[in-house]
Write a protein that holds these residues in place. Structure first.
Motif, PDB file in Angstrom:
ATOM      1  N   LEU A 124       0.840  -1.209   0.000  1.00 57.16           N
ATOM      2  CA  LEU A 124       0.000   0.000   0.000  1.00 57.16           C
ATOM      3  C   LEU A 124       0.866   1.246   0.000  1.00 57.16           C
ATOM      4  N   ALA A 125       1.931   1.221   0.843  1.00 60.24           N
ATOM      5  CA  ALA A 125       2.828   2.372   0.897  1.00 60.24           C
ATOM      6  C   ALA A 125       3.514   2.567  -0.459  1.00 60.24           C
ATOM      7  N   PHE A 126       3.914   1.427  -1.076  1.00 56.39           N
ATOM      8  CA  PHE A 126       4.572   1.517  -2.386  1.00 56.39           C
ATOM      9  C   PHE A 126       3.631   2.119  -3.410  1.00 56.39           C
ATOM     10  N   PHE A 127       2.380   1.688  -3.382  1.00 59.58           N
ATOM     11  CA  PHE A 127       1.398   2.200  -4.332  1.00 59.58           C
ATOM     12  C   PHE A 127       1.260   3.713  -4.171  1.00 59.58           C
ATOM     13  N   ARG A 128       1.254   4.168  -2.889  1.00 53.86           N
ATOM     14  CA  ARG A 128       1.105   5.603  -2.652  1.00 53.86           C
ATOM     15  C   ARG A 128       2.314   6.353  -3.197  1.00 53.86           C
ATOM     16  N   VAL A 129       3.513   5.855  -2.862  1.00 52.27           N
ATOM     17  CA  VAL A 129       4.737   6.512  -3.349  1.00 52.27           C
ATOM     18  C   VAL A 129       4.732   6.565  -4.872  1.00 52.27           C
ATOM     19  N   TYR A 130       4.350   5.413  -5.492  1.00 49.19           N
ATOM     20  CA  TYR A 130       4.412   5.316  -6.946  1.00 49.19           C
ATOM     21  C   TYR A 130       3.439   6.285  -7.601  1.00 49.19           C
ATOM     22  N   MET A 131       2.213   6.321  -7.074  1.00 48.19           N
ATOM     23  CA  MET A 131       1.210   7.199  -7.673  1.00 48.19           C
ATOM     24  C   MET A 131       1.586   8.663  -7.477  1.00 48.19           C
ATOM     25  N   GLU A 132       2.142   8.972  -6.292  1.00 51.36           N
ATOM     26  CA  GLU A 132       2.547  10.348  -6.022  1.00 51.36           C
ATOM     27  C   GLU A 132       3.597  10.778  -7.033  1.00 51.36           C
ATOM     28  N   ARG A 133       4.587   9.895  -7.227  1.00 53.35           N
ATOM     29  CA  ARG A 133       5.659  10.192  -8.164  1.00 53.35           C
ATOM     30  C   ARG A 133       5.097  10.383  -9.570  1.00 53.35           C
ATOM     31  N   LEU A 134       4.167   9.481  -9.926  1.00 52.93           N
ATOM     32  CA  LEU A 134       3.626   9.510 -11.277  1.00 52.93           C
ATOM     33  C   LEU A 134       2.784  10.756 -11.513  1.00 52.93           C
ATOM     34  N   LEU A 135       1.891  11.062 -10.570  1.00 54.04           N
ATOM     35  CA  LEU A 135       0.933  12.133 -10.798  1.00 54.04           C
ATOM     36  C   LEU A 135       1.541  13.508 -10.536  1.00 54.04           C
ATOM     37  N   VAL A 136       2.404  13.603  -9.500  1.00 54.00           N
ATOM     38  CA  VAL A 136       2.937  14.916  -9.149  1.00 54.00           C
ATOM     39  C   VAL A 136       4.192  15.234  -9.957  1.00 54.00           C
ATOM     40  N   ASP A 137       5.150  14.281  -9.961  1.00 55.46           N
ATOM     41  CA  ASP A 137       6.407  14.559 -10.672  1.00 55.46           C
ATOM     42  C   ASP A 137       6.357  14.102 -12.129  1.00 55.46           C
ATOM     43  N   GLY A 138       5.362  13.294 -12.461  1.00 54.67           N
ATOM     44  CA  GLY A 138       5.326  12.739 -13.813  1.00 54.67           C
ATOM     45  C   GLY A 138       6.525  11.841 -14.084  1.00 54.67           C
ATOM     46  N   SER A 139       6.979  11.141 -13.033  1.00 49.11           N
ATOM     47  CA  SER A 139       8.180  10.315 -13.194  1.00 49.11           C
ATOM     48  C   SER A 139       7.843   8.858 -12.917  1.00 49.11           C
ATOM     49  N   LEU A 140       8.562   7.957 -13.574  1.00 50.34           N
ATOM     50  CA  LEU A 140       8.308   6.530 -13.364  1.00 50.34           C
ATOM     51  C   LEU A 140       9.248   5.938 -12.319  1.00 50.34           C
ATOM     52  N   GLY A 141      10.086   6.785 -11.700  1.00 48.06           N
ATOM     53  CA  GLY A 141      10.935   6.299 -10.621  1.00 48.06           C
ATOM     54  C   GLY A 141      12.260   5.762 -11.099  1.00 48.06           C
ATOM     55  N   PRO A 142      13.197   5.524 -10.156  1.00 48.53           N
ATOM     56  CA  PRO A 142      14.509   5.006 -10.538  1.00 48.53           C
ATOM     57  C   PRO A 142      14.434   3.520 -10.886  1.00 48.53           C
ATOM     58  N   ALA A 143      15.239   3.103 -11.852  1.00 47.75           N
ATOM     59  CA  ALA A 143      15.326   1.678 -12.160  1.00 47.75           C
ATOM     60  C   ALA A 143      16.052   0.987 -11.024  1.00 47.75           C
ATOM     61  N   LEU A 144      15.581  -0.228 -10.651  1.00 48.29           N
ATOM     62  CA  LEU A 144      16.162  -0.883  -9.478  1.00 48.29           C
ATOM     63  C   LEU A 144      17.466  -1.587  -9.814  1.00 48.29           C
ATOM     64  N   LYS A 145      17.587  -2.122 -11.003  1.00 46.71           N
ATOM     65  CA  LYS A 145      18.738  -2.955 -11.323  1.00 46.71           C
ATOM     66  C   LYS A 145      19.742  -2.272 -12.246  1.00 46.71           C
ATOM     67  N   VAL A 146      19.393  -1.087 -12.750  1.00 44.78           N
ATOM     68  CA  VAL A 146      20.337  -0.354 -13.585  1.00 44.78           C
ATOM     69  C   VAL A 146      20.770   0.860 -12.786  1.00 44.78           C
ATOM     70  N   GLN A 147      22.035   0.848 -12.368  1.00 48.02           N
ATOM     71  CA  GLN A 147      22.519   1.858 -11.428  1.00 48.02           C
ATOM     72  C   GLN A 147      22.353   3.291 -11.954  1.00 48.02           C
ATOM     73  N   GLY A 148      21.741   4.139 -11.116  1.00 49.28           N
ATOM     74  CA  GLY A 148      21.752   5.575 -11.379  1.00 49.28           C
ATOM     75  C   GLY A 148      20.956   6.031 -12.579  1.00 49.28           C
ATOM     76  N   ARG A 149      20.032   5.191 -13.076  1.00 52.94           N
ATOM     77  CA  ARG A 149      19.211   5.621 -14.200  1.00 52.94           C
ATOM     78  C   ARG A 149      17.764   5.574 -13.774  1.00 52.94           C
ATOM     79  N   SER A 150      16.956   6.496 -14.286  1.00 52.12           N
ATOM     80  CA  SER A 150      15.539   6.413 -13.982  1.00 52.12           C
ATOM     81  C   SER A 150      14.864   5.660 -15.123  1.00 52.12           C
ATOM     82  N   VAL A 151      13.667   5.155 -14.830  1.00 53.08           N
ATOM     83  CA  VAL A 151      12.980   4.326 -15.817  1.00 53.08           C
ATOM     84  C   VAL A 151      12.712   5.120 -17.086  1.00 53.08           C
ATOM     85  N   GLN A 152      12.321   6.413 -16.923  1.00 51.77           N
ATOM     86  CA  GLN A 152      12.018   7.148 -18.159  1.00 51.77           C
ATOM     87  C   GLN A 152      13.276   7.427 -18.974  1.00 51.77           C
ATOM     88  N   ASP A 153      14.436   7.557 -18.296  1.00 49.62           N
ATOM     89  CA  ASP A 153      15.697   7.701 -19.050  1.00 49.62           C
ATOM     90  C   ASP A 153      15.934   6.494 -19.950  1.00 49.62           C
TER      91      ASP A 153
END
Lengths: 371, 404
Positions: A124-153
Motif C-alpha cells: 500500500l505504501a509503495f502504491f502511494r509513493v508510486y502514484m505520487e511520483r507519477l501524478l505529481v512529478d510525472g516520473s516513473l521512478g529510478p530503475a532498481l537494477k540499472v545503477q543511477g538511471r531512472s525508468v524514463q531515461d
C-alpha cells in the motif's frame, strides 16, 4: 489481506460504474481523459495553461466523442490504476525482494536502499509513493537494477524504436492483408485466393520466432540482402517488421476476403455496375469501404498482437526497444521497469482501441446511428 | 405419434458425420492421436536402460523399474505418461470390452481418465504430504551401456535389448556441446550436449500437457462465470461482463509474462496455471451468450417447472446444450496455449528443468544457432496446425448453415 479486500472493492466499484446514468458516464469519461492529459501537459506547459487546455479538451471531448468511446474511457482509466495496484501487490506477495542478494545485507543498508529507490515495506505504501511520483512529478521512478538511471531515461530512447517498428509492422500487415484479401475476394479460386488462404493457415500456426529465424536464413544468410540482426540503418527494420506483420497479414487477408465476398453479392454493387462504372472503381470506391470494416475492428487486437509479438521479435533481432526492456525487467525482476512498461503498454492499447472505435464510427453509418 | 426413425440421428451423431466429411480435420485428429501415442511411447524409443538384460549370472528387466525411478523421471508429467504406457494394455482391453458390450459412453471414458489421474497422483512424489512413496522409488542408475561395452571387451556373453536410441533426455556431455545436426545427432545437441532429437521426443509430452491442462483450467473458470452471468443476468452479469471487458483490453501474453516474471523458481505447472487464469475471457463470453439464448427456451422452463434445483438446471440441463462452441474454442485454445508457452520459454521465462521444446528454443536464442530454433519451432508449428485443423473441422461441423 487488506490488499485483497481493497482490490476486490475497487473491482466492484469499477463494475458498478455500469449502473451510472448515461450522461454521468459521458462526463466521467471526458473528465478522466482530460485529467490524464493534464498530468502529462503540466510538465511541458506549466500549471495554468495546461489546466485551461485540458478544460477546453474535456468540454470538446464531451460534446464530440461518441458515448461508446467515453464509456470505455470511464472504466479503462480506473482499470489501469487497479492494474498497477494488483501488480504491486503481487510483486510483494512473491518471495524475495529486489534488494535481496547472495549475501545478507544489514537492515540499515536495506532501509537506506529502500528509501533511495522509493520501495517501502508494504504494497500500500509503495502504491502511494508510486502514484505520487507519477501524478505529481510525472516520473516513473529510478530503475532498481540499472545503477543511477531512472525508468524514463531508459524507456524514452526505446520509444521511437518500438513505435517505428510497430507502426511499420501494422502498415505492412494491413497493406499485404488487404491487397491479398480483396484480390482473393473478387476472384474466388484464383491464385490470389489460394495464396491468401495458404498464408492464413500457415500464419496462424507458425510461431513468430520461427518466421524470424526463417527470414534470417533466407534473406540474410542465403540471399545476403539484409543484415542478420541488430539495429541502426534503414535496412535493419524490414526483417523484424515483416516478422511482426506476417501473422496479422494472414488474419487480415482472411477477414478482407470474406468481407469482399459478402459485399460483392449486394444489390448496390449490381447498381454500381449497372451505372457503367469500371470494375476497379466499383471495388475501390463502393465495395472496399464496407469490406474493410471487419479489418478495421481487427486493428485493435492486431496492435495488441504486434505489441506482444515485439517482446519476442526485439529479443530475437537484438533491437533496443521497449519490448526488450520489458523482457529484461521481467527476467531481472526489476519492478520499476516492469511497472513502467506495463503502464505505457496498457495506455497505448487503450488509446489505440479508442482510435479504432472512432474510425469505425466514422466509416460505418450504422455504428454512428446506434451511438 | 408414429415417426419413422430410420434416419434419425442424435445431435452429436450428426456433428460426427459432418466432421468425418472434412478430410483435413480427420487427418488432423489422427495426427493428434499419433502425437499422443508418441508422447506416451517416448521411452520405448529413447532411454538408456535396456528392456532385457542377460549376462552369464543374471537376467534383468531394468526398463520397467526405470520408468518409476525418481532419478530417471522426476516430474509429474513424465510419471503420468509412463504410467499410461505401462497400463495402456489394460486400458485398451477395458475399452474393447466396453465396446463389445455396446459402446464406450462418456461416463466410462471420464471414469477411465479420472482413474488414471488418481493413479498418477499415487505414484507422483508426495513428499509435500509427508508420505514416503513406495511406488516412486529412488534407485541408483546403472550404466548398462558402459557395462555392455566392458563385458563385450572382456569377451563375455551378454544379451541386451535397448530402445532404438540409447540416450536419456537429461544425459549431458560437455564435450559435445552445441553440435550441428549430423549423422549421430540428427538434430544436433544443445548447450549441455544433450541430444535435441530425444529432448524433442519427450517435449511432446510437455507441450500436450501444457495445452490440455491450461485449457482445462480456463474452460472451467470461463464456464462457471459465463453460466452464472448468462443464467442470472442482473448485477452478476454486469460484474462478470465488466471483468471480461477489462481483461480483454490487456493483451493476455503481456499479462502472462508479467505474472510469470513474479514467480520465483517457476515450474511448468506455474506456467500452465498462469496461462489458465488469464485466458478464460473468451470462453466466459461464449458460454454467457449461449446461456442468454438457452434460458429462454422451453426445455429450461420445463426443468424449472419440475422444481429442479438451480444448479441442476444450469449445469445438467443448459450447460450440455451450450458446450458446442466451448469445445471449438478449447481446441483452438490448446494450440494457442502451446504457442504461448513456447514464446515464454524462448524469452528464457520457462521451466528449464523439463525437456520442453521451449527450452531448446531458449538455448538456440542464447547461442544464436538457427537450427536450435527451427527444429522445435517447426515441431510447434506442426502441433499447432494439427489442433487448428481439428478446431476448424469442429467449428464447421457444429455450424448448421454449413450442413450438407
Amino acid at each position: 489481506m487488506t490488499e485483497a479486500l481493497i482490490a476486490v472493492a475497487a473491482l466492484l466499484a469499477i463494475a458498478s460504474l455500469a449502473f451510472l446514468p448515461h450522461e454521468a458516464t459521458r462526463i466521467l469519461g471526458a473528465a478522466l481523459l482530460a485529467a490524464v492529459v493534464f498530468v502529462f501537459l503540466r510538465h511541458v506547459a506549466g500549471d495554468v495553461p495546461a489546466l485551461l487546455v485540458c478544460a477546453a479538451l474535456g468540454a470538446g471531448v464531451w460534446r464530440a466523442l461518441p458515448p461508446t468511446v467515453l464509456r470505455r474511457v470511464s472504466f479503462m482509466i480506473p482499470s489501469l490504476l487497479l492494474l498497477i495496484g494488483v501488480t504491486t501487490w503481487l510483486m510483494y506477495l512473491a518471495p524475495g525482494n529486489p534488494f535481496a542478494q547472495e549475501k545478507a545485507i544489514a537492515p540499515q543498508v536495506e532501509a537506506a536502499l529502500r528509501a533511495q529507490y522509493g520501495v517501502p515495506e508494504t504494497p500500500l505504501a509503495f502504491f502511494r509513493v508510486y502514484m505520487e511520483r507519477l501524478l505529481v512529478d510525472g516520473s516513473l521512478g529510478p530503475a532498481l537494477k540499472v545503477q543511477g538511471r531512472s525508468v524514463q531515461d531508459l524507456l524514452l530512447p526505446a520509444l521511437p524504436v518500438s513505435l517505428g517498428l510497430g507502426g511499420l509492422a501494422l502498415f505492412l500487415a494491413v497493406a499485404i492483408g488487404v491487397a491479398l484479401g480483396v484480390r482473393a475476394g473478387t476472384r474466388p479460386n484464383s491464385w490470389a485466393d489460394h495464396a491468401s488462404m495458404g498464408l492464413a493457415l500457415v500464419g496462424i500456426s507458425l510461431p513468430n520466432f520461427v518466421i524470424g529465424a526463417g527470414l534470417m536464413i533466407v534473406l540474410a544468410l542465403w540471399l545476403d540482402w539484409l543484415p542478420v540482426a541488430g539495429w541502426g540503418g534503414f535496412r535493419h527494420v524490414w526483417m523484424p517488421a515483416l516478422t511482426l506483420a506476417l501473422p496479422h497479414a494472414a488474419t487480415i487477408a482472411r477477414l478482407a476476403r470474406s468481407g469482399t465476398l459478402e459485399v460483392m453479392q449486394e444489390d448496390w454493387i449490381r447498381t454500381a455496375r449497372a451505372k457503367g462504372l469500371s470494375e476497379g472503381r466499383v471495388v475501390s470506391r463502393h465495395a472496399l469501404r464496407v469490406a474493410v470494416l471487419p479489418v478495421v475492428s481487427y486493428l485493435g487486437p492486431a496492435a495488441a498482437g504486434i505489441l506482444t509479438g515485439s517482446f519476442v521479435v526485439e529479443t530475437l533481432f537484438g533491437i533496443p526497444g521497449m519490448g526488450q526492456w520489458f523482457v529484461k525487467g521481467a527476467i531481472n525482476r526489476d519492478y520499476s521497469i516492469v511497472l513502467g512498461t506495463a503502464l505505457f503498454y496498457c495506455g497505448l492499447i487503450t488509446f489505440f482501441n479508442l482510435a479504432v472505435d472512432l474510425a469505425l464510427a466514422w466509416l460505418d453509418p450504422r455504428v454512428r446511428e446506434a451511438a | 405419434m408414429n415417426v419413422p426413425d430410420t434416419d434419425r440421428q442424435s445431435y452429436w451423431g450428426v456433428v460426427r458425420g459432418q466432421f468425418n466429411k472434412n478430410r483435413p480435420a480427420v487427418w488432423g485428429l489422427w495426427c493428434a492421436v499419433g502425437l499422443f501415442a508418441l508422447a506416451t511411447g517416448a521411452p520405448l524409443l529413447a532411454l538408456d536402460q535396456p528392456f532385457f538384460w542377460q549376462t552369464s549370472d543374471e537376467t534383468r528387466f531394468p526398463f520397467f523399474a526405470a520408468l518409476f525411478n525418481r532419478l530417471q523421471f522426476e516430474n509429474g508429467v513424465d510419471i503420468f505418461f509412463n504410467l499410461l504406457l505401462l497400463l495402456s494394455p489394460f486400458y485398451a482391453g477395458f475399452v474393447a470390452w466396453k465396446r463389445r458390450k455396446g459402446g464406450l459412453g462418456l461416463r466410462a471414458a471420464t471414469g477411465l481418465v479420472a482413474f488414471h489421474l488418481f493413479a498418477t497422483l499415487l505414484v507422483v512424489p508426495a513428499s509435500w504430504l509427508g508420505v514416503s512413496n513406495p511406488f516412486h522409488r529412488e534407485a541408483p542408475i546403472v550404466d548398462y551401456r558402459g557395462q555392455q561395452a566392458e563385458l563385450l571387451a572382456a569377451d563375455q556373453s551378454v544379451t541386451a535389448v535397448f530402445p532404438p536410441r540409447r540416450i536419456h533426455y537429461r544425459e549431458t556431455n560437455p564435450e559435445r556441446s552445441v553440435q550441428a545436426p549430423g549423422r549421430t545427432f540428427w538434430l544436433g545437441t544443445d548447450l549441455e550436449g544433450r541430444d535435441v532429437l530425444v529432448r524433442m521426443l519427450y517435449g511432446t509430452r510437455i507441450s500436450l500437457t501444457i495445452g490440455v491442462v491450461a485449457v482445462a483450467i480456463y474452460v472451467w473458470i470461463g464456464v462457471v462465470l459465463g453460466a452464472l452471468a448468462g443464467y442470472f443476468g442482473g448485477w452478476v452479469d454486469v460484474v462478470v461482463s465488466r471483468l471480461v471487458e477489462v481483461m480483454i483490453c490487456i493483451p493476455s501474453f503481456f499479462l502472462i509474462l508479467t505474472l510469470v516474471a513474479l514467480v520465483q523458481d517457476r515450474s511448468i505447472f506455474h506456467v500452465m496455471v498462469i496461462i489458465g487464469v488469464t485466458s478464460w475471457t473468451g470462453v466466459a463470453r461464449l458460454v454467457r451468450a449461449e446461456f442468454l439464448q438457452q434460458r429462454e427456451l422451453e426445455y429450461t422452463l420445463a426443468a424449472r417447472a419440475l422444481g429442479l434445483p438451480r444448479w441442476r438446471v444450469i449445469f445438467r440441463h443448459i450447460l450440455p446444450n451450450a458446450m458446442g462452441p466451448v469445445l471449438v474454442s478449447a481446441t483452438f485454445g490448446i494450440a494457442s496455449a502451446i504457442l504461448t508457452e513456447s514464446g515464454l520459454a524462448f524469452l528464457g521465462l520457462g521451466d528449464l528443468s523439463v525437456p520442453s521444446w521451449g527450452g531448446t528454443l531458449n538455448a538456440g536464442r542464447l547461442e544464436m544457432k538457427l537450427w536450435l530454433i527451427l527444429a522445435p519451432g517447426l515441431a510447434i508449428f506442426f502441433v499447432v496446425s494439427v489442433f487448428n485443423l481439428v478446431g476448424e473441422g469442429l467449428r464447421d461441423a457444429l455450424d448448421p448453415k454449413l450442413r450438407t
